[in-house]
Design a protein around this motif. Sequence first.
Motif, PDB file in Angstrom:
ATOM      1  N   VAL A 164      -4.056   6.309  -2.533  1.00 51.57           N
ATOM      2  CA  VAL A 164      -2.952   6.518  -3.457  1.00 51.57           C
ATOM      3  C   VAL A 164      -2.765   5.088  -4.121  1.00 51.57           C
ATOM      4  O   VAL A 164      -2.678   3.994  -3.237  1.00 51.57           O
ATOM      5  N   PRO A 165      -2.539   4.925  -5.251  1.00 44.19           N
ATOM      6  CA  PRO A 165      -2.175   3.695  -5.828  1.00 44.19           C
ATOM      7  C   PRO A 165      -1.249   2.814  -5.223  1.00 44.19           C
ATOM      8  O   PRO A 165       0.219   3.429  -4.763  1.00 44.19           O
ATOM      9  N   PHE A 166      -1.431   1.886  -4.509  1.00 39.95           N
ATOM     10  CA  PHE A 166      -0.405   0.889  -3.903  1.00 39.95           C
ATOM     11  C   PHE A 166       0.661   0.639  -4.510  1.00 39.95           C
ATOM     12  O   PHE A 166       1.970   0.803  -3.984  1.00 39.95           O
ATOM     13  N   VAL A 205       4.680  -4.573   3.370  1.00 42.77           N
ATOM     14  CA  VAL A 205       3.921  -4.575   2.317  1.00 42.77           C
ATOM     15  C   VAL A 205       2.338  -4.581   2.881  1.00 42.77           C
ATOM     16  O   VAL A 205       1.719  -3.616   2.201  1.00 42.77           O
ATOM     17  N   ILE A 206       1.904  -5.033   3.593  1.00 44.41           N
ATOM     18  CA  ILE A 206       0.654  -5.286   3.948  1.00 44.41           C
ATOM     19  C   ILE A 206       0.314  -3.969   4.622  1.00 44.41           C
ATOM     20  O   ILE A 206      -0.631  -3.264   4.441  1.00 44.41           O
ATOM     21  N   PHE A 243      -2.267   1.491   4.054  1.00 43.87           N
ATOM     22  CA  PHE A 243      -2.005   2.905   3.873  1.00 43.87           C
ATOM     23  C   PHE A 243      -2.663   3.282   2.516  1.00 43.87           C
ATOM     24  O   PHE A 243      -3.047   4.504   2.725  1.00 43.87           O
ATOM     25  N   SER A 244      -2.371   2.482   1.467  1.00 38.19           N
ATOM     26  CA  SER A 244      -2.620   3.267   0.448  1.00 38.19           C
ATOM     27  C   SER A 244      -4.129   3.266   0.269  1.00 38.19           C
ATOM     28  O   SER A 244      -4.571   4.153  -0.414  1.00 38.19           O
ATOM     29  N   LYS A 245      -4.959   2.418   0.617  1.00 43.45           N
ATOM     30  CA  LYS A 245      -6.305   2.427   0.554  1.00 43.45           C
ATOM     31  C   LYS A 245      -6.861   3.706   1.488  1.00 43.45           C
ATOM     32  O   LYS A 245      -8.053   4.245   1.187  1.00 43.45           O
TER      33      LYS A 245
END
Length: 284
Positions: A124-126, A112-113, A118-120
């Motif tokens: 892309v929206p987490f 999850v972390i 990765f999303s940041k």
Amino acid sequence: MGADIRFPHMGIEIENLGKSISIGDFSIAYYGIIISLGMLCGYLMAVFQAKRTGQDKEMYLDLALWDIVFAVIGARLYYVIFSWDYYSQNPGEILNIRGGGLAIYGGVIAGVITTFVFSKIRQVPFLRLADTACTGLLVGQIMGRWGNFFNREAFGGYTDSLFAMQIRMSDVNTSYITDELYNNVVSYNGIDYIQVHPAFLYESVWNICVLAVILVFTKHRKYDGQLFLIYLLGYSAGRVWIEGLRTDQLVLFGTGIAVSQLLSGILAVIAATVLIYKFIKSRK
């Protein structure tokens, strides 16, 4: 020779069930093979879900590569931390993953972390990533539990139910055998067996049901993160009762409280609360 594992009330006997295969002088544990297959199938499931929801499926290969690396590290750290009484006395074993010791929750937390970071980076929206990735995670968890089957671990206490499983005592880590199991040892064809809840099987089947719910509900998803919340609620709720059956629990330091059971309860309550809040808000 006699059976290695028996399901006496269902008439199932499994013979010659090894824990590894050998290639020359090198042995490969079935546990590792199954975990690897679980990771591959989990990635393919995430790609399938990405295609269903109109996302870039190539992005999930990059995400999977990072998630797998850090999930393995997280799973090992979680296990070592909550088994510190042993590893503090045997520090040389901390990096010996081949000797066993990966905790799924540690992998989930690390994954999850990693997904959040990765999303940041990819902007892309987490929660959109989490909605997709959780289906792959479930597939990995479904398959991974069968690695416990080959390792003769992650079983529960004594039961005489329909699904009762008998395991050769000689194949089991003696620290997982409780007094109740010792008091109910079964001898069959001259072999001593412990008779247990197949907790690994319960969790695998439970997760199949959670995955089915998520896949069906995908078409009715109202907001990013809804599928991930369903995953947290479903998986954690099942883990609460299944973890309570197990004899190899990791416990909070000096308390006797099963850490994964406590964490599951907290996550289930949080996920249920957010889902209910979102539902009520949408109705208004």
